[in-house]
Design a protein around this motif. Structure first.
Motif, PDB file in Angstrom:
ATOM      1  N   ALA A 286       0.849  -1.198   0.000  1.00  0.00           N
ATOM      2  CA  ALA A 286       0.000   0.000   0.000  1.00  0.00           C
ATOM      3  C   ALA A 286       0.878   1.239   0.000  1.00  0.00           C
ATOM      4  CB  ALA A 286      -0.902   0.027   1.236  1.00  0.00           C
ATOM      5  N   GLN A 287       0.311   2.322  -0.498  1.00  0.00           N
ATOM      6  CA  GLN A 287       0.903   3.622  -0.233  1.00  0.00           C
ATOM      7  C   GLN A 287       0.298   4.106   1.070  1.00  0.00           C
ATOM      8  OE1 GLN A 287       3.402   5.656  -1.537  1.00  0.00           O
ATOM      9  NE2 GLN A 287       2.916   6.643   0.409  1.00  0.00           N
TER      10      GLN A 287
ATOM     11  N   ARG B  25     -11.430  10.448   6.687  1.00  0.00           N
ATOM     12  CA  ARG B  25     -11.054  11.851   6.678  1.00  0.00           C
ATOM     13  C   ARG B  25      -9.890  12.130   5.735  1.00  0.00           C
ATOM     14  NH1 ARG B  25      -9.815  14.455  12.124  1.00  0.00           N
ATOM     15  NH2 ARG B  25     -10.238  16.308  10.857  1.00  0.00           N
ATOM     16  N   SER B  26      -9.435  11.133   5.009  1.00  0.00           N
ATOM     17  CA  SER B  26      -8.279  11.306   4.132  1.00  0.00           C
ATOM     18  C   SER B  26      -8.440  10.457   2.878  1.00  0.00           C
ATOM     19  CB  SER B  26      -6.994  10.875   4.849  1.00  0.00           C
ATOM     20  OG  SER B  26      -7.021   9.480   5.089  1.00  0.00           O
TER      21      SER B  26
ATOM     22  N   VAL C 240      -3.131  13.400   1.577  1.00  0.00           N
ATOM     23  CA  VAL C 240      -3.766  14.698   1.370  1.00  0.00           C
ATOM     24  C   VAL C 240      -2.968  15.504   0.351  1.00  0.00           C
ATOM     25  CG1 VAL C 240      -4.410  16.879   2.484  1.00  0.00           C
ATOM     26  CG2 VAL C 240      -4.805  14.713   3.672  1.00  0.00           C
ATOM     27  N   GLU C 241      -1.649  15.396   0.437  1.00  0.00           N
ATOM     28  CA  GLU C 241      -0.780  16.138  -0.471  1.00  0.00           C
ATOM     29  C   GLU C 241      -0.793  15.544  -1.872  1.00  0.00           C
ATOM     30  OE1 GLU C 241       2.947  15.829   1.481  1.00  0.00           O
ATOM     31  OE2 GLU C 241       2.283  16.902   3.282  1.00  0.00           O
ATOM     32  N   ASN C 242      -0.893  14.222  -1.986  1.00  0.00           N
ATOM     33  CA  ASN C 242      -0.868  13.555  -3.286  1.00  0.00           C
ATOM     34  C   ASN C 242      -1.838  12.377  -3.281  1.00  0.00           C
ATOM     35  OD1 ASN C 242      -0.328  12.345  -5.734  1.00  0.00           O
ATOM     36  ND2 ASN C 242       1.724  11.638  -5.181  1.00  0.00           N
TER      37      ASN C 242
ATOM     38  N   LYS D 245      -1.371   8.907  -5.972  1.00  0.00           N
ATOM     39  CA  LYS D 245      -0.513   7.735  -5.747  1.00  0.00           C
ATOM     40  C   LYS D 245      -1.197   6.671  -4.885  1.00  0.00           C
ATOM     41  CE  LYS D 245       4.172   6.383  -4.422  1.00  0.00           C
ATOM     42  NZ  LYS D 245       5.476   6.841  -3.884  1.00  0.00           N
ATOM     43  N   PRO D 246      -1.790   7.023  -3.731  1.00  0.00           N
ATOM     44  CA  PRO D 246      -2.492   5.983  -2.972  1.00  0.00           C
ATOM     45  C   PRO D 246      -3.657   5.377  -3.739  1.00  0.00           C
ATOM     46  CG  PRO D 246      -2.844   8.146  -1.979  1.00  0.00           C
ATOM     47  CD  PRO D 246      -1.751   8.298  -2.986  1.00  0.00           C
ATOM     48  N   HIS D 247      -4.326   6.171  -4.579  1.00  0.00           N
ATOM     49  CA  HIS D 247      -5.424   5.605  -5.371  1.00  0.00           C
ATOM     50  C   HIS D 247      -4.884   4.553  -6.337  1.00  0.00           C
ATOM     51  CE1 HIS D 247      -9.218   5.360  -7.572  1.00  0.00           C
ATOM     52  NE2 HIS D 247      -8.467   5.337  -8.658  1.00  0.00           N
ATOM     53  N   GLU D 248      -3.780   4.865  -7.008  1.00  0.00           N
ATOM     54  CA  GLU D 248      -3.227   3.928  -7.990  1.00  0.00           C
ATOM     55  C   GLU D 248      -2.789   2.626  -7.336  1.00  0.00           C
ATOM     56  OE1 GLU D 248       0.333   3.695 -11.365  1.00  0.00           O
ATOM     57  OE2 GLU D 248       0.325   5.310  -9.886  1.00  0.00           O
ATOM     58  N   ILE D 249      -2.092   2.738  -6.224  1.00  0.00           N
ATOM     59  CA  ILE D 249      -1.555   1.534  -5.581  1.00  0.00           C
ATOM     60  C   ILE D 249      -2.627   0.800  -4.778  1.00  0.00           C
ATOM     61  CG2 ILE D 249       0.109   0.682  -3.881  1.00  0.00           C
ATOM     62  CD1 ILE D 249       1.911   3.074  -4.686  1.00  0.00           C
ATOM     63  N   ASN D 250      -3.364   1.540  -3.971  1.00  0.00           N
ATOM     64  CA  ASN D 250      -4.278   0.910  -3.015  1.00  0.00           C
ATOM     65  C   ASN D 250      -5.585   0.452  -3.644  1.00  0.00           C
ATOM     66  OD1 ASN D 250      -2.253   1.877  -1.408  1.00  0.00           O
ATOM     67  ND2 ASN D 250      -3.520   3.246  -0.197  1.00  0.00           N
TER      68      ASN D 250
END
Length: 327
Positions: A87-88, A150-151, A95-97, A100-105
């Motif tokens: 996972a990212q 919340r994130s 919150v800043e990017n 990236k978490p959407h692509e990986i997670n």
């Protein structure tokens, strides 16, 4: 059994890998060694796992976001069971990017679920997070508590849970999502509160508390998390379910800092800075569901766990501390 551990060079993934190897399983680890934190820690994890059982450990440098890599893993290694730990991470960094978490997670998870269906995997265990809850309407959180992340990180983890449930319902793929509550222990990520507090105290510097210090966390020791995962090798309970994996207790961040100061013997006092955006105010797990379904019984109190971590940190300071300080 041939077991795939995604993110197996990371903190939780490498501990699960060690336990699997100790139990005689063939383990395939896939991890791209993303420099989210110092990759020296991940390199060390790989070496430790390989040393423990070189004939049954395979490391693949690759990302779950690449469909060809995922398909090759399942084809080449005849994957029977998946522990999905990749996972990212990071509430604040998401919150800043958020991309990236959407692509990986999310996208990465879908690649794995598709391959798992195609290869008749026996079970798919998804690492989720207490971040799916967000605002606390009541404590402790049970699994019926509303999920209002919340994130962006929390959103991706909740989305992943839904995908796992749906793949169980429409493809008969056995999936389970484990909602981890702030996991800590040896070789943990250097950007976590316990690591930062310990590192600073042993260097004679004050721990930095973001906010008023009265926010609370349910910290879960890594050994308890590993036992929860390995229990899912032995039972077919909980398919399609999400369940909390916590410690059953919580502690204020201020009390945590005071305890680390006491354990390290540092002559310092905490300092305070502005609260961080998107952080939950409180977390506290109700683990009744996990206790019923997989006989989960967390055994490590936060104060005992911190004492263990400080001892481990001091024993491994030569290689670990410079990496923490540089991160």
């Amino acid at each position: 059994m041939n077991v795939l551990v995604t993110g197996g060079a990371g903190f939780i993934g490498s501990h699960i890998t060690n336990a699997l190897l100790e139990n005689g399983h063939e383990v395939i680890v896939v991890d791209p060694l993303d420099p989210y934190y110092d990759v020296g820690i991940k390199d060390r994890n790989i070496k430790l796992c390989r040393k423990s059982s070189p004939e049954r450990y395979t490391y693949v440098d690759g990302s779950i976001t690449d469909e060809d890599t995922v398909d090759r893993l399942f084809d080449e290694y005849n994957v029977e069971f998946v522990f999905h730990e990749a996972a990212q991470a990071g509430v604040r960094t998401s919150v800043e990017n958020p991309h990236k978490p959407h692509e990986i997670n999310t996208t990465g998870l879908l690649n794995l679920l598709e391959a798992a269906v195609d290869h008749d995997v026996r079970r798919f265990v998804n690492a989720s997070s207490s971040s799916v809850y967000g605002h606390d309407e009541y404590l402790p959180y049970d699994e019926d508590h509303p999920t209002t992340p919340r994130s962006p990180y929390g959103v991706t983890k909740r989305t992943a849970e839904h995908y796992c449930r749906v793949y169980t319902e429409i493809h008969d793929l056995p999936t389970v999502s484990l909602r981890y509550f702030t996991v800590y222990g040896p070789r943990m990520r250097p950007n976590m509160a316990i690591t930062n507090f310990t590192s600073r105290c042993l260097a004679g510097e004050p721990p930095v508390i973001y906010g008023d210090g009265q926010q609370t966390r349910d910290f879960t020791y890594i050994d308890d998390v590993v036992r929860a995962n390995l229990a899912l090798l032995e039972t077919d309970a909980a398919d399609g379910e999400a369940m909390n994996i916590g410690s059953t207790g919580n502690i204020t961040i201020e009390a945590l800092a005071d305890h680390v100061i006491a354990e390290t013997g540092a002559d310092v006092e905490p300092v305070y800075d502005d609260a961080k955006e998107a952080d939950a105010r409180h977390t506290h797990a109700d683990v009744s569901k996990a206790r019923e379904l997989i006989d989960y019984d967390p055994t490590t109190d936060i104060r005992d766990g911190v004492s263990r971590f400080v001892d481990w940190y001091e024993d491994n300071r030569e290689w670990y501390a410079p990496l923490v300080r540089a991160s």
